[in-house]
Motif scaffolding. Structure first.
Motif: not given
Ligand SMILES: Cc1ncc(COP(=O)(O)O)c(C=O)c1O
Length: 375
Positions: A42, A46, A190, A196, A198, A244-245, A248, A251-252, A255
Motif C-alpha cells: 500500500l 500511495l 483513512f 479514501l 478504510c 486495513q492496508a 485500502l 479502494k485505491l 479512488f
C-alpha cells in the motif's frame, strides 16, 4: 420519503464487496496481522499515486502529523501556525509534542488558511519574542487544497517547515500537484468517512526527504533501530493494520473515479445554489481539484435549514461549530485574531456528499435547501 444517508459507505461496499472480502481473507490467512506485506504494498502504491518518494503508513491521521513534528524535534518554545477553523487534531498534535499552536484565520470563501493572516501571525510571534516560529500546517479543509503558491512563498521567506494536513484532502490537486506531495511532509487520514477511508483507523505520512522517511519509520515503531529490540529514540506505537492496508489497496483502485464522481455531485450542487442569493456555495480556487470530503454551504439561518431538511429525511452536519481558538482546551493558545473563522462558524452547514449520490436524490436535497432558504 426514505431517509438519505449523509455519506453512503454501503453503496461503495456493495460495488467492491467481493474484492474487499477476498483481500481481507488473504490478509487473515497470511497471518502477518501487523505490518504484513500489504502494508508495504500500500505504501508503494500511495507514494506512486501521490507522486512522492516515500509513504509511511501509520495508525491514524493524527499520528501521521504528530510523528513528523517529533521527527523535526519541534517542542517546547516552538510555534506552529495552524488555521483556527479546522478539526481539533490539527492543533492537538502541536500541543501533544509540547509546542504552541498559533491560530491563523481562514478565507471566507474557501475555508482555508488566509496567507495574509499567516503573515500577521508570524510577525506577531517574532515581535513578542517568546516563541520560535518553526512550522506552518495548512489544512486542506473539506478536501480543497490550501493556497499553496502563497503559503510556499511565506515559508521559504521565513525559513519555516511546511507540514500539510491533508487528512481531508488526499487525492486533491493544485496546478496538477497532489497535496500529499506539497511541503516538507504531508499527513493524511483513512478514517472511514474520509474520501479514501478504510474500515477502522488508519493514516499515512508522505515526504520526498529520505532521512525524514527513515526517522518516521523508526518513530512509528517505538523508535526502533535496525533490530526489532534496538530502540535508538523514544517513539510511539502507530502501525497500520494489515487488514486495513488490504482494504485500502482495493479502494485505491476506484479512488480516481470516485473523485470524479464527487466532482460531478459538487458541480450540480454549485450550479443550483449559484442561482440563489441566499445560499453561498463553496468556492474552489483556480487550478484546484477538491476531493469534496464535505460540501459546505453558508446560509443566514442554518438552524432553520437543518430542521427543515431533517423533517424531510435529509441529514446535515456542522463542521465546525466553534473555531479551535475558542474551544475550552485551546483558547489559551495565541492567535492573531480570527474574525472570519468566528463568523463562518455560525453559518456553515454541510450537505450529503459521496460519490454514489444519484441525481434524483440530489435534486430532492437541492429543492429542500432552496425552499428552506427562501430562494
Ligand atoms: C483536518 C484533520 N486533521 C487531522 C485529522 C486526524 O485524522 P484521524 O482521525 O485519522 O486521526 C482529521 C480527521 O478527522 C482531520 O479532519
Amino acid at each position: 420519503m426514505s431517509a438519505i444517508p449523509f455519506i453512503d459507505l454501503q453503496a461503495q461496499r456493495r460495488r467492491i464487496a467481493s474484492e474487499i472480502e477476498h483481500a481481507v481473507t488473504v490478509a487473515v490467512e497470511g497471518g502477518q496481522y501487523i505490518m504484513g506485506p500489504q502494508v508495504r504494498g500500500l505504501e508503494e502504491q500511495l507514494a506512486q499515486f501521490a507522486g512522492v518518494k516515500h509513504c509511511i503508513a501509520c495508525a491514524n491521521g493524527t499520528d501521521a502529523l504528530m510523528i513528523v513534528l517529533r521527527a523535526w524535534n519541534i517542542g517546547p518554545g516552538d510555534a506552529v501556525f495552524v488555521p483556527a477553523f479546522t478539526f481539533a487534531a490539527s492543533a492537538e498534535v502541536v500541543a501533544l509534542v509540547g509546542a504552541t499552536p498559533v491560530f491563523v484565520d481562514v478565507l471566507e470563501d474557501t475555508y482555508n488558511i488566509d496567507p495574509k493572516s499567516l503573515e500577521a501571525a508570524i510577525a506577531m510571534v517574532k515581535r513578542e519574542g517568546k516563541l520560535m516560529p518553526r512550522a506552518v500546517m495548512p489544512v486542506d479543509l473539506f478536501g480543497q487544497p490550501a493556497d499553496y503558491s502563497a503559503i510556499e512563498a511565506i515559508v521559504a521567506r521565513e525559513k519555516l517547515k511546511l507540514l500539510v494536513d491533508t487528512a481531508q484532502g488526499f487525492g486533491a490537486t493544485i496546478d496538477g500537484r497532489q497535496t500529499a506531495a506539497i511541503g516538507d511532509a504531508a499527513g493524511t487520514s483513512f478514517f472511514p468517512a474520509k474520501p479514501l477511508g478504510c474500515y477502522g483507523d488508519g493514516g499515512a505520512t508522505f515526504t520526498n526527504d529520505g532521512d525524514l522517511a527513515e526517522l518516521l519509520r523508526s518513530i512509528r515503531v517505538h523508535g526502533q533501530g535496525t533490530d526489532k529490540y534496538e530502540n535508538v529514540r523514544v517513539g510511539v506505537n502507530s502501525r497500520l493494520d494489515t487488514i486495513q492496508a488490504a482494504i485500502l489497496i482495493e479502494k485505491l483502485k476506484i479512488f480516481p473515479q470516485e473523485i470524479e464522481m464527487r466532482e460531478r455531485v459538487a458541480r450540480r450542487y454549485t450550479e443550483a445554489f449559484r442561482r440563489s442569493n441566499r445560499v453561498k456555495p463553496p468556492h474552489v480556487i483556480e487550478g484546484a481539484q477538491s476531493t469534496w470530503a464535505q460540501y459546505t454551504i453558508q446560509v443566514s439561518d442554518r438552524d432553520k435549514l437543518a430542521a427543515d431538511l431533517k423533517a424531510k429525511g435529509i441529514p446535515t452536519a456542522i463542521y465546525y461549530p466553534t473555531p479551535l481558538s475558542h474551544q475550552k482546551g485551546y483558547a489559551h493558545f495565541p492567535s492573531a485574531g480570527t474574525p472570519v473563522s468566528d463568523r463562518i462558524a455560525k453559518h456553515v452547514i454541510s450537505l450529503p456528499m459521496h460519490p454514489y449520490l444519484d441525481e434524483a436524490t440530489q435534486d430532492r436535497i437541492i429543492a429542500a435547501v432552496l425552499e428552506s432558504a427562501g430562494a
